[in-house]
Motif scaffolding. Structure first.
Motif, mmCIF file in Angstrom:
data_model
loop_
_atom_site.group_PDB
_atom_site.id
_atom_site.type_symbol
_atom_site.label_atom_id
_atom_site.label_comp_id
_atom_site.label_asym_id
_atom_site.label_seq_id
_atom_site.Cartn_x
_atom_site.Cartn_y
_atom_site.Cartn_z
ATOM 1 N N VAL A 221 -16.919 7.300 -2.406
ATOM 2 C CA VAL A 221 -15.971 7.412 -1.295
ATOM 3 C C VAL A 221 -16.329 6.417 -0.195
ATOM 4 C CG1 VAL A 221 -15.027 8.936 0.478
ATOM 5 C CG2 VAL A 221 -15.494 9.833 -1.812
ATOM 6 N N TRP A 222 -15.379 5.608 0.168
ATOM 7 C CA TRP A 222 -15.479 4.637 1.246
ATOM 8 C C TRP A 222 -14.314 4.866 2.213
ATOM 9 C CZ3 TRP A 222 -18.609 -0.152 1.043
ATOM 10 C CH2 TRP A 222 -19.467 -0.205 -0.056
ATOM 11 N N PHE A 223 -14.337 4.177 3.342
ATOM 12 C CA PHE A 223 -13.167 4.107 4.215
ATOM 13 C C PHE A 223 -12.454 2.782 3.964
ATOM 14 C CE2 PHE A 223 -15.351 7.047 7.374
ATOM 15 C CZ PHE A 223 -14.483 8.108 7.129
ATOM 16 N N ARG A 224 -11.173 2.846 3.671
ATOM 17 C CA ARG A 224 -10.338 1.646 3.647
ATOM 18 C C ARG A 224 -9.999 1.278 5.084
ATOM 19 N NH1 ARG A 224 -4.943 2.944 0.881
ATOM 20 N NH2 ARG A 224 -4.506 3.780 2.945
ATOM 21 N N LEU A 225 -10.103 0.016 5.436
ATOM 22 C CA LEU A 225 -9.910 -0.424 6.818
ATOM 23 C C LEU A 225 -8.527 -1.013 7.034
ATOM 24 C CD1 LEU A 225 -11.106 -1.037 9.669
ATOM 25 C CD2 LEU A 225 -11.816 -3.267 8.740
ATOM 26 N N GLY A 226 -7.808 -0.443 7.999
ATOM 27 C CA GLY A 226 -6.557 -1.031 8.467
ATOM 28 C C GLY A 226 -6.691 -1.323 9.947
ATOM 29 N N ILE A 227 -6.051 -2.378 10.441
ATOM 30 C CA ILE A 227 -6.161 -2.724 11.861
ATOM 31 C C ILE A 227 -4.811 -3.191 12.410
ATOM 32 C CG2 ILE A 227 -8.612 -3.274 11.874
ATOM 33 C CD1 ILE A 227 -7.949 -6.195 11.560
ATOM 34 N N GLY A 228 -4.638 -2.951 13.720
ATOM 35 C CA GLY A 228 -3.475 -3.488 14.415
ATOM 36 C C GLY A 228 -2.276 -2.573 14.494
ATOM 37 N N GLY A 229 -2.436 -1.279 14.219
ATOM 38 C CA GLY A 229 -1.296 -0.369 14.309
ATOM 39 C C GLY A 229 -0.856 -0.158 15.748
ATOM 40 N N ILE A 230 0.433 -0.143 15.968
ATOM 41 C CA ILE A 230 1.001 0.107 17.298
ATOM 42 C C ILE A 230 2.475 0.443 17.117
ATOM 43 C CG2 ILE A 230 1.173 -2.404 17.583
ATOM 44 C CD1 ILE A 230 1.216 -1.961 20.604
ATOM 45 N N THR A 231 2.753 1.704 16.853
ATOM 46 C CA THR A 231 4.115 2.107 16.493
ATOM 47 C C THR A 231 5.099 1.910 17.631
ATOM 48 O OG1 THR A 231 3.471 4.386 17.008
ATOM 49 C CG2 THR A 231 3.448 3.728 14.699
ATOM 50 N N LYS A 238 -2.355 -2.988 9.512
ATOM 51 C CA LYS A 238 -2.254 -3.844 8.337
ATOM 52 C C LYS A 238 -3.461 -3.645 7.436
ATOM 53 C CE LYS A 238 0.359 -7.471 10.739
ATOM 54 N NZ LYS A 238 0.477 -6.753 12.031
ATOM 55 N N GLU A 239 -3.228 -3.702 6.135
ATOM 56 C CA GLU A 239 -4.317 -3.632 5.174
ATOM 57 C C GLU A 239 -5.165 -4.894 5.274
ATOM 58 O OE1 GLU A 239 -5.222 -1.162 3.405
ATOM 59 O OE2 GLU A 239 -3.540 0.150 3.865
ATOM 60 N N THR A 240 -6.470 -4.726 5.168
ATOM 61 C CA THR A 240 -7.387 -5.854 5.279
ATOM 62 C C THR A 240 -8.052 -6.215 3.963
ATOM 63 O OG1 THR A 240 -9.217 -4.372 5.835
ATOM 64 C CG2 THR A 240 -7.908 -5.254 7.676
ATOM 65 N N GLY A 241 -7.982 -5.300 2.979
ATOM 66 C CA GLY A 241 -8.736 -5.493 1.750
ATOM 67 C C GLY A 241 -10.202 -5.144 1.904
ATOM 68 N N VAL A 242 -10.566 -4.615 3.074
ATOM 69 C CA VAL A 242 -11.952 -4.288 3.387
ATOM 70 C C VAL A 242 -12.184 -2.799 3.174
ATOM 71 C CG1 VAL A 242 -13.646 -4.123 5.271
ATOM 72 C CG2 VAL A 242 -12.224 -6.175 5.019
ATOM 73 N N ALA A 297 -21.347 -10.127 5.979
ATOM 74 C CA ALA A 297 -19.989 -10.096 5.429
ATOM 75 C C ALA A 297 -19.498 -8.665 5.265
ATOM 76 C CB ALA A 297 -19.950 -10.822 4.091
ATOM 77 N N LEU A 298 -18.216 -8.497 5.383
ATOM 78 C CA LEU A 298 -17.574 -7.220 5.089
ATOM 79 C C LEU A 298 -17.402 -7.075 3.578
ATOM 80 C CD1 LEU A 298 -14.864 -7.492 7.871
ATOM 81 C CD2 LEU A 298 -16.632 -5.720 7.804
ATOM 82 N N ASN A 299 -17.316 -5.850 3.126
ATOM 83 C CA ASN A 299 -17.086 -5.585 1.696
ATOM 84 C C ASN A 299 -15.588 -5.590 1.415
ATOM 85 O OD1 ASN A 299 -19.837 -4.872 0.554
ATOM 86 N ND2 ASN A 299 -19.757 -3.483 2.290
ATOM 87 N N ARG A 300 -15.192 -6.394 0.456
ATOM 88 C CA ARG A 300 -13.771 -6.501 0.119
ATOM 89 C C ARG A 300 -13.565 -6.165 -1.350
ATOM 90 N NH1 ARG A 300 -11.496 -11.147 4.062
ATOM 91 N NH2 ARG A 300 -13.325 -11.347 5.400
ATOM 92 N N VAL A 301 -12.500 -5.440 -1.618
ATOM 93 C CA VAL A 301 -12.157 -5.079 -2.998
ATOM 94 C C VAL A 301 -10.654 -5.237 -3.179
ATOM 95 C CG1 VAL A 301 -14.079 -3.454 -3.232
ATOM 96 C CG2 VAL A 301 -11.848 -2.616 -2.451
ATOM 97 N N SER A 302 -10.242 -5.384 -4.414
ATOM 98 C CA SER A 302 -8.816 -5.463 -4.716
ATOM 99 C C SER A 302 -8.199 -4.070 -4.728
ATOM 100 C CB SER A 302 -8.605 -6.124 -6.080
ATOM 101 O OG SER A 302 -9.171 -5.311 -7.101
ATOM 102 N N ALA A 303 -6.891 -4.018 -4.650
ATOM 103 C CA ALA A 303 -6.194 -2.728 -4.682
ATOM 104 C C ALA A 303 -6.470 -1.972 -5.973
ATOM 105 C CB ALA A 303 -4.692 -2.955 -4.503
ATOM 106 N N GLU A 304 -6.733 -2.702 -7.058
ATOM 107 C CA GLU A 304 -6.987 -2.067 -8.346
ATOM 108 C C GLU A 304 -8.305 -1.290 -8.361
ATOM 109 O OE1 GLU A 304 -6.143 -5.257 -7.940
ATOM 110 O OE2 GLU A 304 -4.049 -5.040 -8.570
ATOM 111 N N ALA A 305 -9.181 -1.567 -7.401
ATOM 112 C CA ALA A 305 -10.476 -0.881 -7.347
ATOM 113 C C ALA A 305 -10.368 0.532 -6.795
ATOM 114 C CB ALA A 305 -11.448 -1.688 -6.490
ATOM 115 N N LEU A 306 -9.232 0.873 -6.203
ATOM 116 C CA LEU A 306 -9.090 2.151 -5.514
ATOM 117 C C LEU A 306 -8.312 3.158 -6.359
ATOM 118 C CD1 LEU A 306 -8.125 0.776 -1.976
ATOM 119 C CD2 LEU A 306 -10.416 1.153 -2.941
#
Length: 328
Positions: A221-231, A238-242, A297-306
């Protein structure tokens, strides 16, 4: 090249005229404004705009026409005791500090309404006597942390978000350099429970995911990182891939905030949120700057990894309330 571009960005912002709120911050750090607040309470004096903004940064008491309101953020791990405590702090009596109005916001803040200037300090100190704190929860600061409402009791959740929300809560509360941002800032932790946090409406969105084996990072279990939300500006994080190890969430969030402090626009409050920094320099450059702050460096994975996340139920809390009340 990137550092040169960053210096140019800073210089171009400095060449523009700062908005009044930024001038107020520079005249006196909000954490040094408590004596002003006490004197205004003694004088029962409504503040000028120059008073109001710095005081709202430190103790978010926003006052207009002689009365205002106080934000009381909940503790990061528990919610209900705060409501009872605020009721005790402002219960009707001849020494009452506020009127009978108290609102609950979408971030689970409590807003105590109709606070006369003369009662501001008494209410703030009464709230603190009960073990609560409103310090830094208003104006251009990092707002109260939100986490999964059913954290710790939800059989569906991938992770209990309370320890991580609590760590971030105390981190920002005890670091003076994380106040007085270019604009307000929201952070949320979603543990993939039955009731969603709607974390993608925040500047930083930590969403629990399960990473499969064979994708270059430790499975689990990791946290997927999204940034820049402002409804309010019609944009989600936005998805970062991180992906971020839960134990590293505070470090990563701290680095993101510090890049925002460096590059956020202090000349135009309509374009001062994190989203506009990312839009201006691009997601990849922004993440490189975050990595510079972190020192690795940040850890990055593809969408297929989740693995697919558990499905949340938007109406679960309503159905539970109806069932407890004996209604269909």
């Amino acid at each position: 090249m990137l550092r040169t571009s960053r210096r140019r960005t800073r210089s171009s912002l400095q060449a523009k005229k700062l908005v009044d709120q930024e001038k107020f911050k520079r005249e006196q750090h909000p954490f040094d404004a408590y004596p002003r607040l006490k004197q205004q309470a003694l004088d029962n004096a409504p503040p000028t705009p120059a008073d109001n903004f710095p005081l709202a940064l430190f103790w978010p008491v926003l006052r207009r026409a002689g009365a205002g309101f106080l934000h009381v953020p909940p503790a990061a791990s528990e919610r209900h005791p705060e409501i009872l405590a605020v009721r005790r702090a402002r219960r009707p009596s001849r020494n009452a500090t506020a009127d009978r109005f108290c609102h609950v916001t979408t971030r689970a803040n409590l807003q105590v309404r109709e606070v006369p200037p003369k009662n501001t300090v008494a209410l703030i100190e009464g709230i603190q006597d009960l073990g609560l704190c409103s310090r830094g929860s208003g104006a251009d600061n990092i707002r109260n942390v939100t986490g999964t409402p059913t954290a710790g009791i939800d059989p569906q959740e991938l992770i209990d978000t309370r320890p991580y929300a609590r760590e971030w809560h105390f981190h920002i509360l005890n670091d003076r350099s994380l106040t007085g941002l270019p604009r307000k800032f929201n952070v949320a932790f979603d543990g993939a429970g039955t009731i969603a946090v709607l974390e993608d409406t925040n500047d930083i969105a930590f969403a629990a995911v399960e990473v499969k084996d064979g994708f270059g990072v430790e499975p689990g279990v990791w946290f997927r990182l999204g940034i820049g939300g402002i409804t309010g500006h019609r944009d989600f994080a936005k998805e970062t891939g991180v992906v971020v190890k839960p134990a590293d969430a505070t470090k990563v969030a701290d680095a993101i905030v510090r890049v925002f402090i460096d590059l956020g626009d202090r000349t135009n409050r309509l374009k001062a949120r994190l989203k506009y920094v990312i839009d201006g320099i691009g997601m990849e450059k922004f993440l490189v700057l975050v990595e510079e702050k972190l020192g690795h460096a940040l850890n990055r994975v593809s969408a297929e990894a989740l693995r697919p996340r558990p499905v949340f139920d938007r109406m679960a809390h309503i159905r539970r309330a109806q069932a407890e009340a004996g209604r269909p």
